[in-house]
Design a protein around this motif. Structure first.
Motif, PDB file in Angstrom:
ATOM      1  N   ILE A 263       0.813  -1.220   0.000  1.00 62.24           N
ATOM      2  CA  ILE A 263       0.000   0.000   0.000  1.00 62.24           C
ATOM      3  C   ILE A 263       0.847   1.270   0.000  1.00 62.24           C
ATOM      4  CG2 ILE A 263      -1.875  -1.173   1.210  1.00 62.24           C
ATOM      5  CD1 ILE A 263      -1.046   0.284   3.752  1.00 62.24           C
ATOM      6  N   CYS A 264       2.151   1.126   0.054  1.00 55.22           N
ATOM      7  CA  CYS A 264       3.052   2.278   0.147  1.00 55.22           C
ATOM      8  C   CYS A 264       2.947   3.189  -1.081  1.00 55.22           C
ATOM      9  CB  CYS A 264       4.486   1.792   0.333  1.00 55.22           C
ATOM     10  SG  CYS A 264       5.693   3.119   0.400  1.00 55.22           S
ATOM     11  N   GLU A 265       3.128   2.615  -2.277  1.00 59.18           N
ATOM     12  CA  GLU A 265       3.097   3.432  -3.493  1.00 59.18           C
ATOM     13  C   GLU A 265       1.721   4.043  -3.764  1.00 59.18           C
ATOM     14  OE1 GLU A 265       6.657   2.170  -6.465  1.00 59.18           O
ATOM     15  OE2 GLU A 265       4.901   0.859  -6.481  1.00 59.18           O
ATOM     16  N   PRO A 266       0.625   3.309  -3.626  1.00 58.22           N
ATOM     17  CA  PRO A 266      -0.679   3.941  -3.825  1.00 58.22           C
ATOM     18  C   PRO A 266      -0.912   5.172  -2.957  1.00 58.22           C
ATOM     19  CG  PRO A 266      -0.936   1.568  -3.844  1.00 58.22           C
ATOM     20  CD  PRO A 266       0.491   1.837  -3.469  1.00 58.22           C
ATOM     21  N   ILE A 267      -0.441   5.129  -1.713  1.00 59.35           N
ATOM     22  CA  ILE A 267      -0.587   6.292  -0.831  1.00 59.35           C
ATOM     23  C   ILE A 267       0.185   7.482  -1.391  1.00 59.35           C
ATOM     24  CG2 ILE A 267      -0.011   7.226   1.446  1.00 59.35           C
ATOM     25  CD1 ILE A 267      -0.513   4.422   2.591  1.00 59.35           C
ATOM     26  N   SER A 268       1.437   7.238  -1.812  1.00 61.13           N
ATOM     27  CA  SER A 268       2.259   8.332  -2.343  1.00 61.13           C
ATOM     28  C   SER A 268       1.695   8.878  -3.648  1.00 61.13           C
ATOM     29  CB  SER A 268       3.705   7.850  -2.543  1.00 61.13           C
ATOM     30  OG  SER A 268       3.779   6.862  -3.546  1.00 61.13           O
ATOM     31  N   TRP A 269       1.142   8.005  -4.501  1.00 59.87           N
ATOM     32  CA  TRP A 269       0.550   8.459  -5.768  1.00 59.87           C
ATOM     33  C   TRP A 269      -0.627   9.405  -5.515  1.00 59.87           C
ATOM     34  CZ3 TRP A 269       0.163   2.886  -8.218  1.00 59.87           C
ATOM     35  CH2 TRP A 269       1.456   2.455  -8.567  1.00 59.87           C
ATOM     36  N   ALA A 270      -1.477   9.048  -4.576  1.00 63.82           N
ATOM     37  CA  ALA A 270      -2.673   9.849  -4.309  1.00 63.82           C
ATOM     38  C   ALA A 270      -2.312  11.268  -3.875  1.00 63.82           C
ATOM     39  CB  ALA A 270      -3.532   9.165  -3.244  1.00 63.82           C
ATOM     40  N   VAL A 271      -1.327  11.390  -3.007  1.00 63.52           N
ATOM     41  CA  VAL A 271      -0.921  12.708  -2.519  1.00 63.52           C
ATOM     42  C   VAL A 271      -0.294  13.538  -3.641  1.00 63.52           C
ATOM     43  CG1 VAL A 271       0.583  13.943  -0.916  1.00 63.52           C
ATOM     44  CG2 VAL A 271      -0.596  11.858  -0.171  1.00 63.52           C
ATOM     45  N   CYS A 272       0.596  12.915  -4.416  1.00 62.52           N
ATOM     46  CA  CYS A 272       1.313  13.639  -5.477  1.00 62.52           C
ATOM     47  C   CYS A 272       0.388  14.077  -6.603  1.00 62.52           C
ATOM     48  CB  CYS A 272       2.431  12.767  -6.035  1.00 62.52           C
ATOM     49  SG  CYS A 272       3.782  12.494  -4.891  1.00 62.52           S
ATOM     50  N   ALA A 273      -0.631  13.285  -6.913  1.00 62.17           N
ATOM     51  CA  ALA A 273      -1.549  13.619  -8.011  1.00 62.17           C
ATOM     52  C   ALA A 273      -2.260  14.945  -7.749  1.00 62.17           C
ATOM     53  CB  ALA A 273      -2.560  12.497  -8.209  1.00 62.17           C
ATOM     54  N   VAL A 274      -2.707  15.150  -6.522  1.00 62.53           N
ATOM     55  CA  VAL A 274      -3.399  16.393  -6.170  1.00 62.53           C
ATOM     56  C   VAL A 274      -2.475  17.590  -6.368  1.00 62.53           C
ATOM     57  CG1 VAL A 274      -4.493  17.684  -4.297  1.00 62.53           C
ATOM     58  CG2 VAL A 274      -4.912  15.226  -4.531  1.00 62.53           C
TER      59      VAL A 274
END
Length: 459
Positions: A426-437
């Motif tokens: 779940i590490c990368e999905p969390i980082s992707w969500a924050v960076c996308a915004v």
């Protein structure tokens, strides 16, 4: 002169006219096929090694592949950044600046390639120890990685040459060269690993030989058929402004890729602590994930050239329209990928790993089922970020990458201890969500700023 004009029409493409999605997809198709061949080779390579040498060999490659990828990101990032500047001058229709950029690119690339190769050779063992590479596979992994890292110059040279071709809209020729390279690589893999029993070192040598042949063919093609990239002594002048423009663009891409890969490097250290089976499972899952991710990254790379050419031509309206259409298209691709993994993912895991170990298969499938649904978010990051880079934005992509690194470091350090391998998944999905915004907000600000600048100049 007439001959050169004919060659120009065949070897370059102007992306500043026509429907943005159509011209970008036509440009992206050879890129997509190139990446398909590259990823299929990677999967075949892993499959050959897994079937011929067993799970330990698969674990050995998995334990050092991220290290090789980390140093490759220094080279791939620099090559990508250099090509964006060339695309800008091509889109602006300025052949003098284009050739000056090509000449200075060669100078920068030669120095950069040597420096990164030496760093890779000297830092390999310390990094392997830092990542807790198991003693049982340490020597095998080191033998493989040392050969790959000592010959990085071949893959870098190909990236630079193919990047130049893509910058002027030629994405077909690199595809043909890659097909040649992949075919040779697989043939040599079978010869060295199966027939001559050379082990992982044989697989590494097969990779190096095929890359060297690919570089040679690419160089000959440019000399014979691509006059836009030909330089004379008059062009071979070290221009301070040109070097700064090229190097700053190259460093921006390099930092973006290396920061992201450094985060993955941190994750690998946590993964290595879970043992050989988990390493092999994660290696398999990542290879499949990279094949899926490649479809989105291909669209992103095409958008970098598209936005670079249109930025040079001042066509900011096309950049906005192109980004909007490309994001919608990428969401459709992400949907198909999710359906594929959830339906036949287990078959892919067995094929790639060559293993029937239940724990390995289940672990790999767990990672893929967690990872793939977040590809909608990943599409936003990849495509918007490269669009910004094509528009000359250097700080924003780096900031987003640093943000991703920080989140990976925190989650890897904490979640892996608390949740085990679930924390890794779940590490990368969390980082992707924050960076996308963050990236979407910055893009809207950037495009408004460029529009206002254009209106002021027009008035």
């Amino acid at each position: 002169m007439i001959t050169n004009e004919k060659k120009t029409r065949k070897t370059s493409t102007d992306l500043t006219h026509g429907d943005p999605l159509k011209v970008t997809l036509m440009f992206a198709l050879p890129l997509f096929l190139s990446n398909i061949f590259q990823q299929l080779y990677n999967l075949t390579d892993i499959s050959i090694i897994g079937h011929a040498l067993g799970d330990d060999a698969l674990s050995a490659i998995g334990s050092v592949s991220i290290i090789c990828g980390f140093f490759n990101s220094f080279l791939f990032g620099m090559g990508s950044g250099l090509s964006v500047v060339i695309a800008k001058h091509f889109g602006a229709g300025d052949p003098k600046k284009l050739k000056r950029a090509v000449a200075n690119t060669i100078f920068i690339a030669a120095i950069w390639g040597v420096v990164v190769t030496l760093l890779g050779i000297f830092l390999l063992k310390p990094l392997m120890r830092l990542l807790n590479t198991p003693a049982s596979i340490f020597d095998m992994a080191y033998g493989y990685a040392s050969i790959i890292l000592s010959m990085l110059i071949f893959s870098f040279t190909y990236n630079v040459l193919s990047g130049m071709l893509r910058a002027i809209g030629n994405s077909k020729a690199p595809l043909y060269f890659l097909i040649i390279s992949v075919t040779i690589n697989i043939a040599l893999d079978l010869l060295f690993v199966y027939k001559l029993h050379m082990g992982l070192k044989g697989a590494a040598r097969a990779t190096i030989i095929s890359q060297a042949i690919c570089v040679t063919v690419c160089f000959i093609y440019i000399l014979k058929y691509v006059p836009e990239l030909h330089i004379t002594r008059a062009d071979m002048v070290l221009s301070r402004n040109t070097i700064l423009e090229l190097f700053s663009s190259g460093i921006a891409f390099t930092l973006m890729y290396t920061v992201v890969n450094f985060g993955t490097l941190i994750l690998q250290g946590a993964i290595n602590s879970f043992g050989e089976v988990t390493i092999a499972a994660h290696t398999t899952a990542r290879k499949i994930s990279e094949l899926c991710m490649m479809m989105l990254s291909t669209l992103a790379n095409a958008m970098a050239t598209f936005s670079g050419q249109n930025h040079g031509a001042g066509r900011y309206d096309r950049i906005k329209l192109g980004l909007r259409k490309m994001l919608m298209f990428s969401f459709g691709i992400a949907t198909l990928l999710i359906i594929m993994i959830y339906s036949i993912g287990g078959i892919l895991v067995r094929f790639v790993s060559g293993s029937e170990t239940v724990e390995l298969i289940n672990t790999a499938m767990f990672y893929l089922r967690v990872d793939l649904p977040f590809y909608y978010v990943l599409a936003v990051i990849l495509i918007t970020r490269t669009t910004l880079q094509g528009m000359g934005a250097k700080v924003v992509p780096i900031a987003a990458s640093i943000m991703e690194l920080a989140i990976k470091a925190v989650t890897a350090g904490y979640l892996a201890r608390v949740l085990g391998y679930t924390g890794i998944a779940i590490c990368e999905p969390i980082s992707w969500a924050v960076c996308a915004v963050y990236i979407l907000i910055v893009f809207s600000i950037k495009i408004k700023s460029l529009d206002q600048t254009r209106q002021i100049r027009a008035s």
